[in-house]
Design a protein around this motif. Structure first.
Motif, PDB file in Angstrom:
ATOM      1  N   ILE A 166       0.870  -1.152   0.173  1.00 33.98           N
ATOM      2  CA  ILE A 166       0.017  -0.027  -0.169  1.00 33.98           C
ATOM      3  C   ILE A 166       0.983   1.211   0.091  1.00 33.98           C
ATOM      4  O   ILE A 166       0.723   2.313  -0.715  1.00 33.98           O
ATOM      5  CB  ILE A 166      -0.878  -0.063   1.335  1.00 33.98           C
ATOM      6  N   ILE A 167       1.789   1.285   0.957  1.00 32.40           N
ATOM      7  CA  ILE A 167       2.952   2.491   0.825  1.00 32.40           C
ATOM      8  C   ILE A 167       3.617   2.647  -0.408  1.00 32.40           C
ATOM      9  O   ILE A 167       3.612   3.665  -0.899  1.00 32.40           O
ATOM     10  CB  ILE A 167       3.966   2.188   1.900  1.00 32.40           C
ATOM     11  N   VAL A 168       3.878   1.595  -1.118  1.00 38.57           N
ATOM     12  CA  VAL A 168       4.594   1.799  -2.402  1.00 38.57           C
ATOM     13  C   VAL A 168       3.692   2.232  -3.534  1.00 38.57           C
ATOM     14  O   VAL A 168       4.118   3.105  -4.144  1.00 38.57           O
ATOM     15  CB  VAL A 168       5.057   0.372  -3.049  1.00 38.57           C
ATOM     16  N   LYS A 169       2.318   1.702  -3.449  1.00 39.81           N
ATOM     17  CA  LYS A 169       1.407   2.330  -4.323  1.00 39.81           C
ATOM     18  C   LYS A 169       1.261   3.636  -4.182  1.00 39.81           C
ATOM     19  O   LYS A 169       1.072   4.297  -5.010  1.00 39.81           O
ATOM     20  CB  LYS A 169       0.124   1.522  -4.058  1.00 39.81           C
ATOM     21  N   ILE A 170       1.088   4.296  -2.807  1.00 41.18           N
ATOM     22  CA  ILE A 170       0.922   5.525  -2.651  1.00 41.18           C
ATOM     23  C   ILE A 170       2.179   6.231  -3.011  1.00 41.18           C
ATOM     24  O   ILE A 170       1.697   7.403  -3.816  1.00 41.18           O
ATOM     25  CB  ILE A 170       0.574   5.887  -1.108  1.00 41.18           C
ATOM     26  N   ILE A 171       3.285   5.883  -3.107  1.00 43.17           N
ATOM     27  CA  ILE A 171       4.390   6.815  -3.433  1.00 43.17           C
ATOM     28  C   ILE A 171       4.395   6.613  -4.971  1.00 43.17           C
ATOM     29  O   ILE A 171       4.841   7.973  -5.367  1.00 43.17           O
ATOM     30  CB  ILE A 171       5.747   5.952  -2.980  1.00 43.17           C
ATOM     31  N   VAL A 172       4.204   5.526  -5.614  1.00 42.08           N
ATOM     32  CA  VAL A 172       3.921   5.631  -6.853  1.00 42.08           C
ATOM     33  C   VAL A 172       3.045   6.828  -7.570  1.00 42.08           C
ATOM     34  O   VAL A 172       3.261   7.467  -8.506  1.00 42.08           O
ATOM     35  CB  VAL A 172       3.978   4.304  -7.544  1.00 42.08           C
ATOM     36  N   ILE A 173       1.884   6.631  -6.926  1.00 39.60           N
ATOM     37  CA  ILE A 173       0.807   7.560  -7.395  1.00 39.60           C
ATOM     38  C   ILE A 173       0.963   8.986  -7.144  1.00 39.60           C
ATOM     39  O   ILE A 173       1.000   9.923  -8.024  1.00 39.60           O
ATOM     40  CB  ILE A 173      -0.584   7.338  -6.667  1.00 39.60           C
ATOM     41  N   GLN A 174       1.779   9.320  -6.133  1.00 41.04           N
ATOM     42  CA  GLN A 174       2.270  10.708  -5.602  1.00 41.04           C
ATOM     43  C   GLN A 174       3.179  10.976  -6.596  1.00 41.04           C
ATOM     44  O   GLN A 174       3.179  12.299  -7.053  1.00 41.04           O
ATOM     45  CB  GLN A 174       2.728  10.836  -4.163  1.00 41.04           C
ATOM     46  N   PHE A 175       4.138  10.288  -6.945  1.00 38.91           N
ATOM     47  CA  PHE A 175       5.090  10.614  -8.189  1.00 38.91           C
ATOM     48  C   PHE A 175       4.549  10.913  -9.315  1.00 38.91           C
ATOM     49  O   PHE A 175       4.930  11.851 -10.031  1.00 38.91           O
ATOM     50  CB  PHE A 175       6.119   9.636  -8.173  1.00 38.91           C
ATOM     51  N   LEU A 176       3.634  10.308  -9.827  1.00 37.04           N
ATOM     52  CA  LEU A 176       2.882  10.380 -11.039  1.00 37.04           C
ATOM     53  C   LEU A 176       2.110  11.739 -11.048  1.00 37.04           C
ATOM     54  O   LEU A 176       2.040  12.637 -11.974  1.00 37.04           O
ATOM     55  CB  LEU A 176       1.924   9.334 -11.185  1.00 37.04           C
ATOM     56  N   PHE A 177       1.588  11.868  -9.950  1.00 39.03           N
ATOM     57  CA  PHE A 177       0.643  13.428  -9.798  1.00 39.03           C
ATOM     58  C   PHE A 177       1.884  14.353  -9.761  1.00 39.03           C
ATOM     59  O   PHE A 177       1.494  15.579 -10.382  1.00 39.03           O
ATOM     60  CB  PHE A 177      -0.034  13.387  -8.466  1.00 39.03           C
ATOM     61  N   LEU A 178       3.097  14.567  -9.108  1.00 39.01           N
ATOM     62  CA  LEU A 178       3.808  15.286  -9.127  1.00 39.01           C
ATOM     63  C   LEU A 178       4.420  15.466 -10.776  1.00 39.01           C
ATOM     64  O   LEU A 178       4.604  16.838 -11.021  1.00 39.01           O
ATOM     65  CB  LEU A 178       5.168  14.825  -8.330  1.00 39.01           C
ATOM     66  N   ILE A 179       4.656  14.478 -11.474  1.00 37.30           N
ATOM     67  CA  ILE A 179       5.124  14.932 -12.820  1.00 37.30           C
ATOM     68  C   ILE A 179       4.008  15.381 -13.532  1.00 37.30           C
ATOM     69  O   ILE A 179       4.621  16.450 -14.303  1.00 37.30           O
ATOM     70  CB  ILE A 179       5.710  13.227 -13.221  1.00 37.30           C
ATOM     71  N   GLY A 180       2.916  14.983 -13.234  1.00 33.15           N
ATOM     72  CA  GLY A 180       1.774  15.528 -14.200  1.00 33.15           C
ATOM     73  C   GLY A 180       1.480  17.005 -13.899  1.00 33.15           C
ATOM     74  O   GLY A 180       1.505  17.644 -14.600  1.00 33.15           O
ATOM     75  N   THR A 181       1.659  17.369 -12.740  1.00 26.16           N
ATOM     76  CA  THR A 181       1.498  18.807 -12.055  1.00 26.16           C
ATOM     77  C   THR A 181       2.447  19.723 -12.726  1.00 26.16           C
ATOM     78  O   THR A 181       2.419  20.527 -13.317  1.00 26.16           O
ATOM     79  CB  THR A 181       1.479  18.889 -10.751  1.00 26.16           C
ATOM     80  N   GLN A 182       3.872  19.276 -12.532  1.00 25.18           N
ATOM     81  CA  GLN A 182       4.861  20.103 -13.157  1.00 25.18           C
ATOM     82  C   GLN A 182       4.870  20.121 -14.709  1.00 25.18           C
ATOM     83  O   GLN A 182       5.042  21.174 -14.998  1.00 25.18           O
ATOM     84  CB  GLN A 182       6.306  19.232 -13.185  1.00 25.18           C
ATOM     85  N   LEU A 183       4.401  19.163 -15.479  1.00 27.93           N
ATOM     86  CA  LEU A 183       4.039  19.311 -16.733  1.00 27.93           C
ATOM     87  C   LEU A 183       2.895  20.252 -17.204  1.00 27.93           C
ATOM     88  O   LEU A 183       2.973  21.002 -18.060  1.00 27.93           O
ATOM     89  CB  LEU A 183       3.775  18.046 -17.612  1.00 27.93           C
ATOM     90  N   PHE A 184       1.971  20.081 -16.106  1.00 27.02           N
ATOM     91  CA  PHE A 184       0.687  20.936 -16.492  1.00 27.02           C
ATOM     92  C   PHE A 184       0.999  22.357 -16.438  1.00 27.02           C
ATOM     93  O   PHE A 184       0.723  23.232 -17.091  1.00 27.02           O
ATOM     94  CB  PHE A 184      -0.317  20.713 -15.455  1.00 27.02           C
ATOM     95  N   PHE A 185       1.811  22.822 -15.416  1.00 30.32           N
ATOM     96  CA  PHE A 185       2.009  24.288 -14.785  1.00 30.32           C
ATOM     97  C   PHE A 185       3.200  24.524 -15.795  1.00 30.32           C
ATOM     98  O   PHE A 185       3.054  26.034 -16.208  1.00 30.32           O
ATOM     99  CB  PHE A 185       2.382  24.361 -13.527  1.00 30.32           C
ATOM    100  N   HIS A 186       4.321  23.901 -15.878  1.00 29.00           N
ATOM    101  CA  HIS A 186       5.656  24.673 -16.606  1.00 29.00           C
ATOM    102  C   HIS A 186       5.689  24.231 -18.039  1.00 29.00           C
ATOM    103  O   HIS A 186       6.127  25.266 -18.677  1.00 29.00           O
ATOM    104  CB  HIS A 186       6.670  23.899 -15.727  1.00 29.00           C
ATOM    105  N   GLN A 187       5.557  23.291 -18.545  1.00 24.75           N
ATOM    106  CA  GLN A 187       5.565  22.976 -20.016  1.00 24.75           C
ATOM    107  C   GLN A 187       4.204  23.584 -20.925  1.00 24.75           C
ATOM    108  O   GLN A 187       4.713  23.928 -22.039  1.00 24.75           O
ATOM    109  CB  GLN A 187       5.610  21.375 -20.264  1.00 24.75           C
ATOM    110  N   LEU A 188       3.277  23.582 -20.344  1.00 28.12           N
ATOM    111  CA  LEU A 188       1.980  24.023 -21.323  1.00 28.12           C
ATOM    112  C   LEU A 188       1.850  25.492 -20.931  1.00 28.12           C
ATOM    113  O   LEU A 188       0.814  25.761 -21.551  1.00 28.12           O
ATOM    114  CB  LEU A 188       0.906  23.275 -20.590  1.00 28.12           C
ATOM    115  N   SER A 189       2.385  26.033 -19.949  1.00 29.71           N
ATOM    116  CA  SER A 189       2.308  27.674 -19.596  1.00 29.71           C
ATOM    117  C   SER A 189       0.775  27.967 -19.476  1.00 29.71           C
ATOM    118  O   SER A 189       0.228  28.925 -19.846  1.00 29.71           O
ATOM    119  CB  SER A 189       2.678  28.530 -20.999  1.00 29.71           C
TER     120      SER A 189
END
Length: 60
Positions: A8-31
């Motif tokens: 469960i902890i590993v799944k939560i970490i993976v989901i948090q990492f995916l959300f982090l990458i998605g948010t970074q792309l959303f805010f910085h790359q797409l302006s």
């Protein structure tokens, strides 16, 4: 029981990492928020260029 908890902890970490990458792309790359780039220039996160800081600070 411990292995279930670890999975469960590993799944939560993976989901948090995916959300982090998605948010970074959303805010910085797409302006999505252009003000965000001005703020990062003002804070000096992008470059260590004093002229860009003055231009941003003066509102140019």
């Amino acid at each position: 029981m411990v292995k279930t908890f670890e999975r469960i902890i590993v799944k939560i970490i993976v989901i948090q990492f995916l959300f982090l990458i998605g948010t970074q792309l959303f805010f910085h790359q797409l302006s999505i928020f252009p003000e965000l780039k001005i703020i990062t220039k003002y804070e000096g996160v992008n470059k260590n260029n004093f002229a860009d800081f003055l231009e941003t600070f003066n509102g140019k």
